[in-house]
Design a protein around this motif. Structure first.
Motif, PDB file in Angstrom:
ATOM      1  N   PRO A   1       0.946  -1.269  -0.234  1.00 20.52           N
ATOM      2  CA  PRO A   1       0.037   0.097  -0.044  1.00 20.52           C
ATOM      3  C   PRO A   1       0.866   1.104   0.003  1.00 20.52           C
ATOM      4  O   PRO A   1       1.873   1.162   0.629  1.00 20.52           O
ATOM      5  CB  PRO A   1      -0.768  -0.311   1.269  1.00 20.52           C
ATOM      6  N   GLN A   2       0.629   2.217  -0.632  1.00 19.88           N
ATOM      7  CA  GLN A   2       1.055   3.599  -0.835  1.00 19.88           C
ATOM      8  C   GLN A   2       0.394   4.835  -0.184  1.00 19.88           C
ATOM      9  O   GLN A   2      -1.001   4.472  -0.099  1.00 19.88           O
ATOM     10  CB  GLN A   2       1.428   3.902  -2.269  1.00 19.88           C
ATOM     11  N   GLU A   3       0.920   5.709   0.390  1.00 19.81           N
ATOM     12  CA  GLU A   3       0.469   6.765   0.953  1.00 19.81           C
ATOM     13  C   GLU A   3       0.050   7.489  -0.392  1.00 19.81           C
ATOM     14  O   GLU A   3       0.507   7.466  -1.542  1.00 19.81           O
ATOM     15  CB  GLU A   3       1.543   7.744   1.489  1.00 19.81           C
ATOM     16  N   ALA A   4      -1.243   8.220  -0.073  1.00 20.79           N
ATOM     17  CA  ALA A   4      -1.561   9.254  -1.362  1.00 20.79           C
ATOM     18  C   ALA A   4      -0.833  10.010  -1.969  1.00 20.79           C
ATOM     19  O   ALA A   4      -0.579  10.199  -3.424  1.00 20.79           O
ATOM     20  CB  ALA A   4      -2.868  10.078  -1.003  1.00 20.79           C
ATOM     21  N   THR A   5       0.203  10.718  -1.257  1.00 21.05           N
ATOM     22  CA  THR A   5       1.209  11.485  -2.113  1.00 21.05           C
ATOM     23  C   THR A   5       2.307  10.696  -2.908  1.00 21.05           C
ATOM     24  O   THR A   5       2.577  11.042  -3.890  1.00 21.05           O
ATOM     25  CB  THR A   5       2.014  12.511  -0.713  1.00 21.05           C
TER      26      THR A   5
ATOM     27  N   VAL B   1      -2.743  19.642  -3.487  1.00 18.93           N
ATOM     28  CA  VAL B   1      -3.273  18.973  -2.484  1.00 18.93           C
ATOM     29  C   VAL B   1      -2.614  19.378  -1.578  1.00 18.93           C
ATOM     30  O   VAL B   1      -3.334  19.578  -0.257  1.00 18.93           O
ATOM     31  CB  VAL B   1      -3.276  17.328  -2.820  1.00 18.93           C
ATOM     32  N   GLN B   2      -1.283  19.529  -1.442  1.00 17.55           N
ATOM     33  CA  GLN B   2      -0.583  20.013  -0.253  1.00 17.55           C
ATOM     34  C   GLN B   2      -0.964  21.120   0.276  1.00 17.55           C
ATOM     35  O   GLN B   2      -1.089  21.660   1.394  1.00 17.55           O
ATOM     36  CB  GLN B   2       1.036  19.932  -0.503  1.00 17.55           C
ATOM     37  N   ARG B   3      -1.300  22.376  -0.625  1.00 14.17           N
ATOM     38  CA  ARG B   3      -1.499  23.498  -0.448  1.00 14.17           C
ATOM     39  C   ARG B   3      -2.960  23.584   0.425  1.00 14.17           C
ATOM     40  O   ARG B   3      -3.174  24.381   1.346  1.00 14.17           O
ATOM     41  CB  ARG B   3      -1.955  24.359  -1.710  1.00 14.17           C
ATOM     42  N   MET B   4      -4.003  22.860  -0.218  1.00 11.27           N
ATOM     43  CA  MET B   4      -5.205  22.833   0.499  1.00 11.27           C
ATOM     44  C   MET B   4      -5.035  21.968   1.876  1.00 11.27           C
ATOM     45  O   MET B   4      -5.742  22.484   2.871  1.00 11.27           O
ATOM     46  CB  MET B   4      -6.287  21.932  -0.385  1.00 11.27           C
ATOM     47  N   ALA B   5      -4.422  21.161   2.101  1.00  9.72           N
ATOM     48  CA  ALA B   5      -4.209  20.653   3.246  1.00  9.72           C
ATOM     49  C   ALA B   5      -3.431  21.442   4.032  1.00  9.72           C
ATOM     50  O   ALA B   5      -4.010  21.412   5.465  1.00  9.72           O
ATOM     51  CB  ALA B   5      -2.986  19.282   3.409  1.00  9.72           C
ATOM     52  N   LYS B   6      -2.670  22.371   4.004  1.00  8.91           N
ATOM     53  CA  LYS B   6      -2.076  23.376   4.637  1.00  8.91           C
ATOM     54  C   LYS B   6      -3.034  24.373   5.015  1.00  8.91           C
ATOM     55  O   LYS B   6      -3.116  24.815   6.297  1.00  8.91           O
ATOM     56  CB  LYS B   6      -0.921  23.834   4.118  1.00  8.91           C
ATOM     57  N   LEU B   7      -3.855  24.720   4.110  1.00  5.30           N
ATOM     58  CA  LEU B   7      -4.964  25.520   4.647  1.00  5.30           C
ATOM     59  C   LEU B   7      -5.847  25.192   5.418  1.00  5.30           C
ATOM     60  O   LEU B   7      -6.294  25.948   6.232  1.00  5.30           O
ATOM     61  CB  LEU B   7      -5.539  26.213   3.158  1.00  5.30           C
ATOM     62  N   GLN B   8      -6.137  23.911   5.142  1.00 12.52           N
ATOM     63  CA  GLN B   8      -7.184  23.277   6.179  1.00 12.52           C
ATOM     64  C   GLN B   8      -6.402  23.052   7.589  1.00 12.52           C
ATOM     65  O   GLN B   8      -7.307  23.610   8.664  1.00 12.52           O
ATOM     66  CB  GLN B   8      -7.477  21.646   5.744  1.00 12.52           C
ATOM     67  N   GLN B   9      -5.343  22.653   7.741  1.00 12.83           N
ATOM     68  CA  GLN B   9      -4.600  22.906   9.054  1.00 12.83           C
ATOM     69  C   GLN B   9      -4.560  24.340   9.715  1.00 12.83           C
ATOM     70  O   GLN B   9      -4.880  24.380  10.813  1.00 12.83           O
ATOM     71  CB  GLN B   9      -3.159  22.343   8.872  1.00 12.83           C
ATOM     72  N   ASP B  10      -4.472  25.171   8.909  1.00 13.68           N
ATOM     73  CA  ASP B  10      -4.417  26.517   9.275  1.00 13.68           C
ATOM     74  C   ASP B  10      -5.513  27.153   9.877  1.00 13.68           C
ATOM     75  O   ASP B  10      -5.705  27.881  10.883  1.00 13.68           O
ATOM     76  CB  ASP B  10      -3.702  27.659   8.299  1.00 13.68           C
ATOM     77  N   CYS B  11      -6.612  26.691   9.053  1.00 13.49           N
ATOM     78  CA  CYS B  11      -8.017  26.937   9.532  1.00 13.49           C
ATOM     79  C   CYS B  11      -8.438  26.370  10.860  1.00 13.49           C
ATOM     80  O   CYS B  11      -8.973  26.874  11.566  1.00 13.49           O
ATOM     81  CB  CYS B  11      -9.187  26.588   8.463  1.00 13.49           C
ATOM     82  N   TRP B  12      -8.081  24.984  11.275  1.00 16.63           N
ATOM     83  CA  TRP B  12      -8.278  24.390  12.300  1.00 16.63           C
ATOM     84  C   TRP B  12      -7.507  25.053  13.547  1.00 16.63           C
ATOM     85  O   TRP B  12      -8.153  25.268  14.518  1.00 16.63           O
ATOM     86  CB  TRP B  12      -7.641  23.074  12.360  1.00 16.63           C
ATOM     87  N   GLU B  13      -6.167  25.633  13.112  1.00 14.87           N
ATOM     88  CA  GLU B  13      -5.507  26.465  14.251  1.00 14.87           C
ATOM     89  C   GLU B  13      -6.162  27.710  14.649  1.00 14.87           C
ATOM     90  O   GLU B  13      -6.132  28.293  15.757  1.00 14.87           O
ATOM     91  CB  GLU B  13      -4.348  26.684  13.741  1.00 14.87           C
ATOM     92  N   VAL B  14      -6.775  28.481  13.577  1.00 10.10           N
ATOM     93  CA  VAL B  14      -7.517  29.715  13.824  1.00 10.10           C
ATOM     94  C   VAL B  14      -8.696  29.591  14.553  1.00 10.10           C
ATOM     95  O   VAL B  14      -8.915  30.543  15.506  1.00 10.10           O
ATOM     96  CB  VAL B  14      -7.610  30.434  12.371  1.00 10.10           C
ATOM     97  N   LEU B  15      -9.407  28.594  14.174  1.00  9.48           N
ATOM     98  CA  LEU B  15     -10.873  28.506  15.113  1.00  9.48           C
ATOM     99  C   LEU B  15     -10.831  26.847  15.464  1.00  9.48           C
ATOM    100  O   LEU B  15     -11.573  26.222  14.778  1.00  9.48           O
ATOM    101  CB  LEU B  15     -12.045  28.750  13.990  1.00  9.48           C
ATOM    102  N   PRO B  16     -10.023  26.478  16.419  1.00  9.83           N
ATOM    103  CA  PRO B  16     -10.221  25.015  16.673  1.00  9.83           C
ATOM    104  C   PRO B  16     -11.654  24.610  17.055  1.00  9.83           C
ATOM    105  O   PRO B  16     -11.836  23.198  16.801  1.00  9.83           O
ATOM    106  CB  PRO B  16      -8.855  24.871  17.793  1.00  9.83           C
ATOM    107  N   SER B  17     -12.181  25.108  17.942  1.00  9.48           N
ATOM    108  CA  SER B  17     -13.731  24.440  18.547  1.00  9.48           C
ATOM    109  C   SER B  17     -14.832  24.552  17.221  1.00  9.48           C
ATOM    110  O   SER B  17     -15.269  23.449  17.161  1.00  9.48           O
ATOM    111  CB  SER B  17     -14.062  25.160  19.552  1.00  9.48           C
ATOM    112  N   ALA B  18     -14.857  25.679  16.604  1.00 11.39           N
ATOM    113  CA  ALA B  18     -15.965  25.579  15.804  1.00 11.39           C
ATOM    114  C   ALA B  18     -15.641  25.214  14.523  1.00 11.39           C
ATOM    115  O   ALA B  18     -16.609  24.850  13.409  1.00 11.39           O
ATOM    116  CB  ALA B  18     -16.195  27.345  15.529  1.00 11.39           C
TER     117      ALA B  18
END
Length: 156
Positions: free
Chosen positions: A12-16, A32-49
């Motif tokens: 089995p291979q990783e997606a990347t 894909v990497q850019r969107m994953a980074k943006l998703q992570q940054d959004c989680w950091e900005v508003l972790p609970s919501a």
């Protein structure tokens, strides 16, 4: 020789790794990497919501977030100025944030089971009594008929 994961030709291979291994798909890897980074940054900005939200689209400085319901969208709309400041501070060039209500991926749609609702005899009696006590007006006729059908089905 039986099947086993240890004697497979291709592990089995990783997606990347998969994207890197295919010349046509390799062009998608930076996006894909850019969107994953943006998703992570959004989680950091508003972790609970933001935990129930995902990036839906990011194009031309407009970020669209998929939210599970309108209540979450309403709460997040109040946070847009703060989100813009924080995300732009992390290097993203975002001018506007929009929200799109979408059902979460992990939630399966509810389908009828084919079984009727289990009602106690007391509940069936209550429906029967209520159908007899309702005033027989034109507005009540469909309700009375429905309750009588329910009682008849449960008592047979």
């Amino acid at each position: 020789m039986g099947f086993s994961f240890t004697n497979r030709k291709h592990a089995p291979q990783e997606a990347t790794d998969f994207l890197r291994g295919n010349a046509r798909l390799a062009a998608l890897l930076p996006a894909v990497q850019r969107m994953a980074k943006l998703q992570q940054d959004c989680w950091e900005v508003l972790p609970s919501a933001f935990k129930a939200c995902e990036i839906f689209a990011f194009d031309g400085g407009e970020l669209t977030l998929a939210v599970p319901n309108t209540a979450v969208a309403a709460k997040l709309k109040q946070q847009v100025p703060n989100m813009l400041v924080n995300l732009n501070g992390k290097g993203w060039q975002i001018n506007n944030i929009r929200f799109r209500v979408q059902i979460a991926k992990g939630i399966a749609p509810v389908r009828p089971s084919g079984e009727g609702l289990k009602l106690s005899e007391a509940a069936v009696d209550s429906f029967d009594e209520m159908s007899k006590k309702l005033e027989p007006t034109a507005a009540n006729e469909p309700l009375i008929a429905a309750m009588q059908r329910l009682v008849a089905r449960r008592r047979t």
